[in-house]
Design an enzyme around this catalytic site. Structure first.
Site, PDB file in Angstrom:
ATOM      1  N   GLU A 104      85.442  59.718 -18.205  1.00 58.51           N
ATOM      2  CA  GLU A 104      84.000  59.941 -18.233  1.00 58.51           C
ATOM      3  C   GLU A 104      83.681  61.162 -19.076  1.00 58.51           C
ATOM      4  OE1 GLU A 104      81.938  59.292 -14.506  1.00 58.51           O
ATOM      5  OE2 GLU A 104      80.735  61.105 -14.833  1.00 58.51           O
ATOM      6  N   ASP A 106      80.327  63.575 -19.779  1.00 53.07           N
ATOM      7  CA  ASP A 106      79.018  63.803 -19.167  1.00 53.07           C
ATOM      8  C   ASP A 106      78.165  64.835 -19.883  1.00 53.07           C
ATOM      9  OD1 ASP A 106      79.685  62.124 -17.035  1.00 53.07           O
ATOM     10  OD2 ASP A 106      80.421  63.774 -15.799  1.00 53.07           O
ATOM     11  N   GLU A 108      74.759  66.455 -18.332  1.00 56.28           N
ATOM     12  CA  GLU A 108      73.874  66.493 -17.171  1.00 56.28           C
ATOM     13  C   GLU A 108      72.884  67.629 -17.367  1.00 56.28           C
ATOM     14  OE1 GLU A 108      76.294  64.916 -13.349  1.00 56.28           O
ATOM     15  OE2 GLU A 108      77.064  66.780 -14.210  1.00 56.28           O
TER      16      GLU A 108
END
Length: 288
Positions: A104, A106, A108
């Protein structure tokens, strides 16, 4: 004399059109993406060339790409929640959607109280191991206009960009026994959700629901990579533009911008968090 000139210009503009990079295509949301949850909270704008994500006390929302990809670059222009956005998280990420050994990448975006800077947290999961958070305070107001957020992923490194400024680099150090995501294709995801138990000042600042609903906007969706399923040799083809020498390391200008971000805007790096890691993780010691 008129006809040759007209012929020339027709040829010139035809050539220009075919010379434009793939990223210039006017992709609509439904070409590449589908809603994953709370369809009523995602609204298409401008014929699907932009979308609005909505968070209220009933629900947040999310979407994902129809395909998964192995290496390449994904980009979106995002305008984040204005005003008091504390407790909200707008996420843009890639995920292998595998339970135990997921990969993953990310972005955010952690909301904040009015007047405080927006923080962007990046994280990387490789072969199921994450906890590689870094946080940067953005040097502009990301709710005032759209800004470009990109993830470049090739065999050499992963780079997170904000308006073409690199804010995070994770190098491929497999030769030193450090996991690197390279075997699992990943889908492109985005969500808008409530996270006031941790997002703003570690959960001290809660969502002010009197300000709801909260809105984030997306446009200029661009995915350039190897779709899976797809041609078997795509992901290993060195002629893919993202595998070329130009993209195997930061150039001199990018390196200067990267140092500037880390010196002036980074507020947290797991590599230097002695309370969590008395001994720095292997990738930190290897130089990420």
């Amino acid at each position: 004399m008129g006809l040759p000139n007209a012929t020339f210009f027709l040829f010139f503009f035809s050539f220009l059109a075919f010379s434009l990079p793939l990223s210039a295509r006017p992709a609509t949301f439904l070409q590449d993406f589908k809603v994953t949850w709370s369809e009523s909270h995602i609204k298409q704008i401008d014929g699907g060339r932009a979308i609005q994500l909505i968070l209220d006390q009933n629900s947040g929302c999310g979407f994902t790409s129809k395909m998964r990809y192995l290496f390449g670059r994904v980009s979106m222009r995002i305008k984040l929640i204005p005003g008091d956005s504390a407790g909200t998280v707008t996420a843009f990420y890639m995920n292998s959607d595998t339970d135990n050994v997921r990969d993953e990448l990310d972005f955010e975006f952690l909301g904040n109280r009015t007047g405080q800077p927006y923080t962007v947290q990046t994280n990387i999961y490789a072969h199921g191991k994450g906890d590689r958070e870094q946080r940067v305070n953005l040097w502009f107001d990301p709710s005032a206009d759209f800004h470009l957020y990109s993830i470049l992923w090739n065999h050499q490194h992963i780079v997170f960009y904000v308006d073409d400024v690199p804010i995070r680099v994770y190098k491929n150090n497999e030769a030193k026994g450090i996991p690197y995501p390279k075997f699992q294709p990943m889908g492109v995801y985005s969500t808008l959700w409530e996270a006031d138990n941790w997002a703003t000042r570690g959960g001290l600042e809660k969502i002010n629901w009197s300000k709801a609903p909260f809105f984030a906007y997306y446009k200029d969706f661009d995915i350039e990579g190897c779709p899976v399923p797809g041609p078997a040799n795509c992901a290993s083809n060195p002629r893919n533009w993202w595998e070329s020498a130009t993209y195997q390391s930061l150039n001199a200008l990018e390196a200067r911008k990267y140092r500037w971000v880390r010196m002036n805007h980074m507020i947290y790096d797991y590599c230097t968090d002695k309370s969590r890691y008395p001994v720095a993780p292997a990738e930190c010691r290897a130089g990420i």
